[in-house]
Design an enzyme around this catalytic site. Structure first.
Site, PDB file in Angstrom:
ATOM      1  CG  HIS A 166      -2.055   0.860   1.275  1.00  0.00           C
ATOM      2  ND1 HIS A 166      -2.421   1.655   0.229  1.00  0.00           N
ATOM      3  CD2 HIS A 166      -2.936   1.153   2.275  1.00  0.00           C
ATOM      4  CE1 HIS A 166      -3.465   2.393   0.570  1.00  0.00           C
ATOM      5  NE2 HIS A 166      -3.801   2.107   1.822  1.00  0.00           N
ATOM      6  CG  HIS A 193      -4.262   0.393  -8.293  1.00  0.00           C
ATOM      7  ND1 HIS A 193      -5.569   0.364  -7.898  1.00  0.00           N
ATOM      8  CD2 HIS A 193      -3.629   1.253  -7.469  1.00  0.00           C
ATOM      9  CE1 HIS A 193      -5.707   1.186  -6.878  1.00  0.00           C
ATOM     10  NE2 HIS A 193      -4.550   1.735  -6.586  1.00  0.00           N
ATOM     11  CG  ASP A 250       3.060   4.475  -4.382  1.00  0.00           C
ATOM     12  OD1 ASP A 250       3.120   5.649  -3.999  1.00  0.00           O
ATOM     13  OD2 ASP A 250       2.302   3.626  -3.893  1.00  0.00           O
TER      14      ASP A 250
END
Ligand code: CMC
Length: 426
Positions: A261, A300, A356
């Protein structure tokens, strides 16, 4: 037979059941009449709430906060305005924004005992661990926060949480570096003050670089909410016991800490450092495809297309690198992305770079150590967690979160005295 219903024939009894369909969902509770539960590990296809906060269309790569596209907010809004939007549901007028900004700015300082509390950590404590613990500790400083049904209490805890997260985050960093804590400077913007508390040395007045201050503000906007992800679910689930928001938010921070996460941006950086050079990329991708490692920053649960936040971040990177100089890891990242996007393994599984993949490279260029990356995610996500919590607390359909299970352990058996147990017992 109702038009919007699902007919289910139970072959065990021959009976037919009509399950009403509302808003594209059946109620798992309607299965109870058949003696069934729905089994959905990791909530892959279970809606746990009705929400008006964030909308994602993962196939189209769309992300909206309260209906506004993330690209427009990143271009034209500020983090504090976006936080207002998430928490209150509408964009503020000028007067409301000024009041909101004032209310948050007035709460940036923390009780001196918080400083002492943070001093107790080891010199090499991970700042995210310090954040989790210190946010939880805040609940002991504000015992009235447990009045979660009092709108005034909810309002002031909202201001406190948004205001104090950057202060605690920066103090955690200063603790690790052995630098004296830098107090908030309320003349500065939200992100300008955060940079001040992070990087101020001996100068009387810290002046943030406006490009980096704005870049951080945009990164904060991009990370502010993402509907029912692991940490939002933790915030709601813990909050459903009616605990105070500081305790619930500590749990949400802990959920964000994990490498799948909010810890992913840290993991991306470490991965890029491990790869080391463009020449090593093919060998690394072989390891990914063999299932030995994951390609961090890729894939994702919801996006099966480009993550729209990743697209904004890539543009932002150029502006930041003009000020800071180019991060050499960028070349590895860009080549990795290029090769992976052409590779059948990633195409078939619809694995694209997520938010990210590039954020860590920017943070590193701005001078943030890798350990701080998940902390930099937690600060803005506080706005989303609060919005999710406020919605949950006021939702009459919600009760204490309490999932079911499918029990597969031993049937009932009698206790055996220790001297009668088999030698090879577990
Ligand atoms: N590298 C290699 N293979 C992957 C990856 C990856 N990053 N992500 C998924 N896969 C494969 C996975 O092995 C599986 O393959 P197979 O069907 O052959 O078993 C398939 O793709 C589906 O994966 P999954 O684990 O069922 O997908 P998920 O929806 O449970 O996981 C995820 C989503 C984000 C946890 C995962 O993609 C992942 O671990 N990514 C790397 C960590 C990361 O970047 N996380 C940040 C997410 S964005 C920030 C946030 O919102 O928190």
């Amino acid at each position: 037979m109702a038009k919007d219903s699902l007919s289910v024939v139970d072959n065990r009894t021959g009976r037919t059941y009509e399950l009403p369909i509302e808003d594209g969902a059946i109620r798992a509770r309607d299965l109870q009449q058949m003696g069934l539960v729905s089994y959905d590990p990791a909530f892959g296809n279970t809606a746990s709430c009705r929400s008006r906060i964030t909308y994602i269309d993962g196939d189209a790569g769309v992300l909206l906060y309260r209906g506004y596209p993330i690209e427009q907010l990143a271009e034209r809004s500020t983090f504090l305005e976006t936080a207002y939007l998430l928490v209150k549901g509408e964009l503020p007028n000028a007067q409301h924004l000024a009041q909101w900004t004032h209310n948050i700015t007035m709460h940036t300082i923390v009780h001196e005992n918080i400083k002492n509390f943070m001093d107790g950590f080891r010199y090499d404590a991970h700042p995210m661990g310090m954040l989790v613990a210190t946010v939880g500790a805040l609940s002991t400083f504000y015992p009235e926060a447990k009045l979660i049904h009092d709108p005034d209490s909810r309002r002031i805890q909202t201001h406190r949480l948004l205001a104090k997260m950057p202060t605690i985050a920066a103090f955690a960093y200063r603790h690790a570096t052995g630098m004296p804590y830098a107090y908030p400077d309320n003349d500065l913007s939200y992100t300008g003050n955060f940079l001040n508390m992070m990087f101020k040395v001996t100068e009387l007045k810290y002046r943030p670089n406006p490009v980096l201050e704005r870049a951080l503000d945009v990164l904060f906007i991009l990370h502010a909410d993402h509907e029912q992800n692991c940490s939002a679910n933790a915030m709601r689930s813990i909050g459903s016991s009616q605990v105070d928001p500081f305790s619930a938010l500590a749990g949400a921070c802990a959920a964000l800490y994990g490498p799948l996460h909010g810890g992913a941006n840290e993991a991306v950086l470490r991965m890029l450092q491990e790869i080391g050079s463009v020449a090593n990329i093919p060998a690394y991708l072989q390891r990914v495809k063999a299932g030995e490692v994951r390609l961090m920053g890729f894939g994702h649960r919801v996006y099966k297309n480009f993550d729209p936040r990743g697209t904004v971040i890539k543009r932002l990177a150029d502006q930041v690198f003009e000020v800071t100089g180019r991060n050499p890891l960028l070349d590895i990242a860009m080549e990795l992305e290029r090769i992976a996007l052409q590779d059948d393994y990633f195409r078939e599984r619809r694995l694209y770079p997520n938010v990210d993949f590039y954020s860590g490279i920017i943070y590193q260029a701005m001078g943030f150590p890798v350990d701080m990356f998940p902390v930099l995610f937690a600060i803005p996500r506080t706005a989303g967690w609060i919005a999710q919590w406020l919605e949950m607390v006021q939702d009459e359909e919600q009760r204490i979160a309490r999932p079911r299970q499918i029990y597969q352990g031993p049937v009932q058996r009698d206790y055996v005295a220790i001297d009668r147990r088999a030698a090879d017992a577990a």
